[in-house]
Design a protein around this motif. Structure first.
Motif, PDB file in Angstrom:
ATOM      1  N   LEU A 120      71.345 -23.430  48.894  1.00 52.57           N
ATOM      2  CA  LEU A 120      72.433 -22.692  48.240  1.00 52.57           C
ATOM      3  C   LEU A 120      73.475 -22.229  49.247  1.00 52.57           C
ATOM      4  CD1 LEU A 120      70.357 -20.546  45.704  1.00 52.57           C
ATOM      5  CD2 LEU A 120      71.801 -22.537  45.200  1.00 52.57           C
ATOM      6  N   ASP A 121      73.044 -21.951  50.471  1.00 56.78           N
ATOM      7  CA  ASP A 121      73.979 -21.484  51.499  1.00 56.78           C
ATOM      8  C   ASP A 121      75.035 -22.525  51.844  1.00 56.78           C
ATOM      9  OD1 ASP A 121      72.818 -19.010  51.678  1.00 56.78           O
ATOM     10  OD2 ASP A 121      71.601 -19.460  53.446  1.00 56.78           O
ATOM     11  N   ILE A 122      74.727 -23.827  51.597  1.00 53.55           N
ATOM     12  CA  ILE A 122      75.730 -24.854  51.911  1.00 53.55           C
ATOM     13  C   ILE A 122      76.468 -25.314  50.644  1.00 53.55           C
ATOM     14  CG2 ILE A 122      74.487 -25.659  53.950  1.00 53.55           C
ATOM     15  CD1 ILE A 122      73.539 -28.080  52.299  1.00 53.55           C
ATOM     16  N   GLY A 123      76.197 -24.654  49.520  1.00 54.93           N
ATOM     17  CA  GLY A 123      76.979 -24.876  48.310  1.00 54.93           C
ATOM     18  C   GLY A 123      76.702 -26.152  47.546  1.00 54.93           C
ATOM     19  N   LEU A 124      75.519 -26.743  47.706  1.00 50.49           N
ATOM     20  CA  LEU A 124      75.174 -27.956  46.972  1.00 50.49           C
ATOM     21  C   LEU A 124      74.161 -27.639  45.881  1.00 50.49           C
ATOM     22  CD1 LEU A 124      74.717 -30.641  49.792  1.00 50.49           C
ATOM     23  CD2 LEU A 124      76.740 -30.199  48.393  1.00 50.49           C
ATOM     24  N   ASN A 125      74.339 -28.303  44.712  1.00 45.59           N
ATOM     25  CA  ASN A 125      73.304 -28.162  43.688  1.00 45.59           C
ATOM     26  C   ASN A 125      72.149 -29.108  44.030  1.00 45.59           C
ATOM     27  OD1 ASN A 125      73.862 -30.800  42.685  1.00 45.59           O
ATOM     28  ND2 ASN A 125      75.460 -29.991  41.335  1.00 45.59           N
ATOM     29  N   GLY A 126      71.089 -29.023  43.256  1.00 48.48           N
ATOM     30  CA  GLY A 126      69.905 -29.794  43.577  1.00 48.48           C
ATOM     31  C   GLY A 126      70.142 -31.294  43.602  1.00 48.48           C
ATOM     32  N   LYS A 127      70.914 -31.780  42.645  1.00 54.07           N
ATOM     33  CA  LYS A 127      71.174 -33.218  42.568  1.00 54.07           C
ATOM     34  C   LYS A 127      71.979 -33.687  43.772  1.00 54.07           C
ATOM     35  CE  LYS A 127      73.152 -36.767  39.562  1.00 54.07           C
ATOM     36  NZ  LYS A 127      73.840 -37.042  38.276  1.00 54.07           N
ATOM     37  N   GLN A 128      73.027 -32.928  44.123  1.00 59.33           N
ATOM     38  CA  GLN A 128      73.858 -33.294  45.273  1.00 59.33           C
ATOM     39  C   GLN A 128      73.048 -33.286  46.566  1.00 59.33           C
ATOM     40  OE1 GLN A 128      76.671 -30.140  44.693  1.00 59.33           O
ATOM     41  NE2 GLN A 128      78.196 -31.477  43.690  1.00 59.33           N
ATOM     42  N   SER A 145      72.106 -36.398  49.202  1.00 59.96           N
ATOM     43  CA  SER A 145      72.415 -36.368  50.632  1.00 59.96           C
ATOM     44  C   SER A 145      71.209 -36.770  51.479  1.00 59.96           C
ATOM     45  CB  SER A 145      72.910 -34.983  51.046  1.00 59.96           C
ATOM     46  OG  SER A 145      71.840 -34.040  51.066  1.00 59.96           O
ATOM     47  N   LEU A 146      70.023 -36.586  50.914  1.00 58.84           N
ATOM     48  CA  LEU A 146      68.800 -36.931  51.629  1.00 58.84           C
ATOM     49  C   LEU A 146      68.194 -38.252  51.140  1.00 58.84           C
ATOM     50  CD1 LEU A 146      67.084 -33.407  51.669  1.00 58.84           C
ATOM     51  CD2 LEU A 146      67.958 -34.646  53.645  1.00 58.84           C
ATOM     52  N   HIS A 147      68.859 -38.862  50.152  1.00 61.47           N
ATOM     53  CA  HIS A 147      68.358 -40.098  49.540  1.00 61.47           C
ATOM     54  C   HIS A 147      66.982 -39.858  48.909  1.00 61.47           C
ATOM     55  CE1 HIS A 147      71.704 -42.105  51.469  1.00 61.47           C
ATOM     56  NE2 HIS A 147      71.311 -41.638  52.650  1.00 61.47           N
ATOM     57  N   TRP A 148      66.840 -38.689  48.274  1.00 59.30           N
ATOM     58  CA  TRP A 148      65.624 -38.335  47.560  1.00 59.30           C
ATOM     59  C   TRP A 148      65.905 -38.324  46.073  1.00 59.30           C
ATOM     60  CZ3 TRP A 148      63.758 -33.238  50.389  1.00 59.30           C
ATOM     61  CH2 TRP A 148      63.344 -33.559  51.690  1.00 59.30           C
ATOM     62  N   LEU A 149      64.834 -38.354  45.287  1.00 59.20           N
ATOM     63  CA  LEU A 149      64.975 -38.108  43.862  1.00 59.20           C
ATOM     64  C   LEU A 149      65.246 -36.618  43.646  1.00 59.20           C
ATOM     65  CD1 LEU A 149      61.969 -40.180  42.445  1.00 59.20           C
ATOM     66  CD2 LEU A 149      64.401 -40.792  42.394  1.00 59.20           C
ATOM     67  N   ALA A 150      66.067 -36.308  42.668  1.00 56.13           N
ATOM     68  CA  ALA A 150      66.383 -34.908  42.383  1.00 56.13           C
ATOM     69  C   ALA A 150      65.126 -34.124  42.012  1.00 56.13           C
ATOM     70  CB  ALA A 150      67.411 -34.815  41.258  1.00 56.13           C
ATOM     71  N   THR A 151      64.179 -34.807  41.393  1.00 59.21           N
ATOM     72  CA  THR A 151      62.957 -34.120  40.979  1.00 59.21           C
ATOM     73  C   THR A 151      62.150 -33.629  42.183  1.00 59.21           C
ATOM     74  OG1 THR A 151      61.869 -36.291  40.841  1.00 59.21           O
ATOM     75  CG2 THR A 151      62.725 -35.349  38.793  1.00 59.21           C
ATOM     76  N   LYS A 152      62.266 -34.329  43.324  1.00 62.93           N
ATOM     77  CA  LYS A 152      61.529 -33.908  44.516  1.00 62.93           C
ATOM     78  C   LYS A 152      62.043 -32.567  45.008  1.00 62.93           C
ATOM     79  CE  LYS A 152      60.302 -35.276  49.235  1.00 62.93           C
ATOM     80  NZ  LYS A 152      60.272 -36.361  50.240  1.00 62.93           N
ATOM     81  N   VAL A 153      63.365 -32.423  45.042  1.00 63.94           N
ATOM     82  CA  VAL A 153      63.957 -31.159  45.475  1.00 63.94           C
ATOM     83  C   VAL A 153      63.527 -30.037  44.539  1.00 63.94           C
ATOM     84  CG1 VAL A 153      66.133 -29.894  45.752  1.00 63.94           C
ATOM     85  CG2 VAL A 153      65.919 -32.233  46.620  1.00 63.94           C
ATOM     86  N   LYS A 193      60.874 -29.852  42.572  1.00 63.17           N
ATOM     87  CA  LYS A 193      59.450 -29.539  42.687  1.00 63.17           C
ATOM     88  C   LYS A 193      59.150 -28.725  43.945  1.00 63.17           C
ATOM     89  CE  LYS A 193      57.663 -33.502  40.073  1.00 63.17           C
ATOM     90  NZ  LYS A 193      56.913 -34.780  40.163  1.00 63.17           N
ATOM     91  N   ILE A 194      59.805 -29.072  45.043  1.00 62.38           N
ATOM     92  CA  ILE A 194      59.581 -28.332  46.286  1.00 62.38           C
ATOM     93  C   ILE A 194      60.078 -26.895  46.138  1.00 62.38           C
ATOM     94  CG2 ILE A 194      60.327 -28.106  48.696  1.00 62.38           C
ATOM     95  CD1 ILE A 194      60.204 -31.155  48.911  1.00 62.38           C
ATOM     96  N   GLU A 195      61.272 -26.739  45.580  1.00 62.47           N
ATOM     97  CA  GLU A 195      61.865 -25.408  45.472  1.00 62.47           C
ATOM     98  C   GLU A 195      61.107 -24.501  44.511  1.00 62.47           C
ATOM     99  OE1 GLU A 195      66.524 -26.362  46.616  1.00 62.47           O
ATOM    100  OE2 GLU A 195      66.004 -25.866  44.538  1.00 62.47           O
ATOM    101  N   HIS A 196      60.464 -25.076  43.530  1.00 60.00           N
ATOM    102  CA  HIS A 196      59.746 -24.277  42.540  1.00 60.00           C
ATOM    103  C   HIS A 196      58.240 -24.214  42.823  1.00 60.00           C
ATOM    104  CE1 HIS A 196      63.524 -25.001  40.354  1.00 60.00           C
ATOM    105  NE2 HIS A 196      63.258 -23.837  39.780  1.00 60.00           N
ATOM    106  N   GLY A 197      57.843 -24.665  44.006  1.00 66.69           N
ATOM    107  CA  GLY A 197      56.446 -24.544  44.389  1.00 66.69           C
ATOM    108  C   GLY A 197      55.508 -25.495  43.684  1.00 66.69           C
ATOM    109  N   LYS A 198      56.050 -26.579  43.137  1.00 68.58           N
ATOM    110  CA  LYS A 198      55.219 -27.552  42.442  1.00 68.58           C
ATOM    111  C   LYS A 198      54.741 -28.666  43.367  1.00 68.58           C
ATOM    112  CE  LYS A 198      56.079 -25.449  38.552  1.00 68.58           C
ATOM    113  NZ  LYS A 198      55.037 -24.586  37.903  1.00 68.58           N
ATOM    114  N   GLN A 199      55.381 -28.779  44.529  1.00 68.23           N
ATOM    115  CA  GLN A 199      55.037 -29.823  45.487  1.00 68.23           C
ATOM    116  C   GLN A 199      55.134 -29.250  46.891  1.00 68.23           C
ATOM    117  OE1 GLN A 199      57.108 -33.583  44.961  1.00 68.23           O
ATOM    118  NE2 GLN A 199      57.043 -34.047  47.142  1.00 68.23           N
ATOM    119  N   THR A 200      54.166 -29.579  47.729  1.00 71.38           N
ATOM    120  CA  THR A 200      54.192 -29.130  49.116  1.00 71.38           C
ATOM    121  C   THR A 200      54.985 -30.118  49.964  1.00 71.38           C
ATOM    122  OG1 THR A 200      52.019 -28.096  48.869  1.00 71.38           O
ATOM    123  CG2 THR A 200      52.781 -28.519  51.109  1.00 71.38           C
TER     124      THR A 200
END
Length: 281
Positions: A20-28, A32-40, A42-49
């Motif tokens: 959030l400090d760099i102003g990007l939403n989860g999808k963006q 930028s990391l070439h990840w699926l949005a769902t990975k971000v 899950k990590i942020e909500h404690g669903k994935q380590t």
């Protein structure tokens, strides 16, 4: 008590704040990391380590590489934080005693707060036998009672090693809890009284009459300023975050202020012995 889910959520919240400090939403951010949005998500909500590589990539993408050591320490704390007793003790109680002995061997200053049970380093063999019997029965683990007691007694050699210091704080409840036969409890208290004469051991007791600075929710072990270990009914927690270590150090100091030492502690233990003897008559 922290558990795996809460610890993972705390790490996820911290990573989300960096995003959030760099102003990007989860999808963006995922793009930028070439990840699926769902990975971000899950990590942020404690669903994935996250993995260590995920942590490093996250920090690089948010320009916070300076936080990598702290983030990795939090990740390792998560990995160590929760170990089920049944798994920890699957081969009996002896292995657990040996694991603790290894930690104690590499520790210079050990601080222990116990609100209910005499710490293993100060237990008599009779008292230890009762405590270990309870663990075997409750957790339904292999019965290695004799070996477990012997291993706990062997740990106590560390009390007499040069260059090591120990500070124990017990509540008065520890002296009065009937966790073993009365004769064994009286012998245990006498052992504690002898312990007060050891040059490298400090023993304090928080009387029932003391104004408690913090509710004694559970006991804990501070090994230097690097590890805190907490035992619950269901789990063994190893805490390594600096903030956690500092918090437990602060609580230990608060309990230190409420405890009595020296002659006062011995007088209190003597009174408990008198009360136990009177109750038998």
């Amino acid at each position: 008590m922290p558990n795996v889910r809460q610890t993972r959520e705390a790490l996820g919240t911290r990573l989300r704040e960096l995003r959030l400090d760099i102003g990007l939403n989860g999808k963006q951010f995922a793009e930028s990391l070439h990840w699926l949005a769902t990975k971000v998500s899950k990590i942020e909500h404690g669903k994935q380590t996250p993995t260590e590589d995920d942590i490093r990539a996250w920090a690089a993408a948010t320009g916070t590489e300076d936080q990598v050591p702290s983030l990795l320490a939090q990740l390792r704390s998560l990995e160590l934080a929760y170990a089920e007793w049944r798994r920890h003790l699957r081969s009996g109680t002896t292995a657990r005693q040996q694991q603790i002995a290894a930690i104690e061997a590499e520790t210079t200053v050990t601080r222990v707060f116990e609100p209910s049970t005499v710490p293993g380093l100060l237990q008599t063999s009779e008292y230890a036998r009762s405590i270990i019997t309870q663990s075997i029965r409750v957790h339904q683990i292999p019965d290695d009672l004799d070996a477990g007691v012997a291993a706990r007694m062997a740990r106590q050699d560390v009390l007499y090693q040069a260059g090591k210091g120990f500070h124990f704080i017990l509540t008065e409840a520890v002296l009065r809890n009937r966790l073993c036969p009365v004769d064994a409890l009286k012998g245990q208290i006498e052992r504690l009284m002898v312990t007060t004469s050891l040059a490298n051991v400090v023993l304090g007791v928080v009387p029932f009459t003391a104004r408690l600075p913090k509710a004694p929710v559970h006991g804990f072990f501070l090994y230097d300023d690097r590890i805190v270990q907490v035992e619950t009914f269901a789990a063994h927690l190893t805490l390594t975050q600096q903030e956690e270590i500092e918090l437990y150090g602060k609580i230990f100091n608060l309990m230190h202020g409420a405890a009595v030492y020296g002659r006062e502690a011995v007088a209190l233990m003597t009174q408990v012995l008198h009360d136990l003897s009177a109750a038998e008559q």
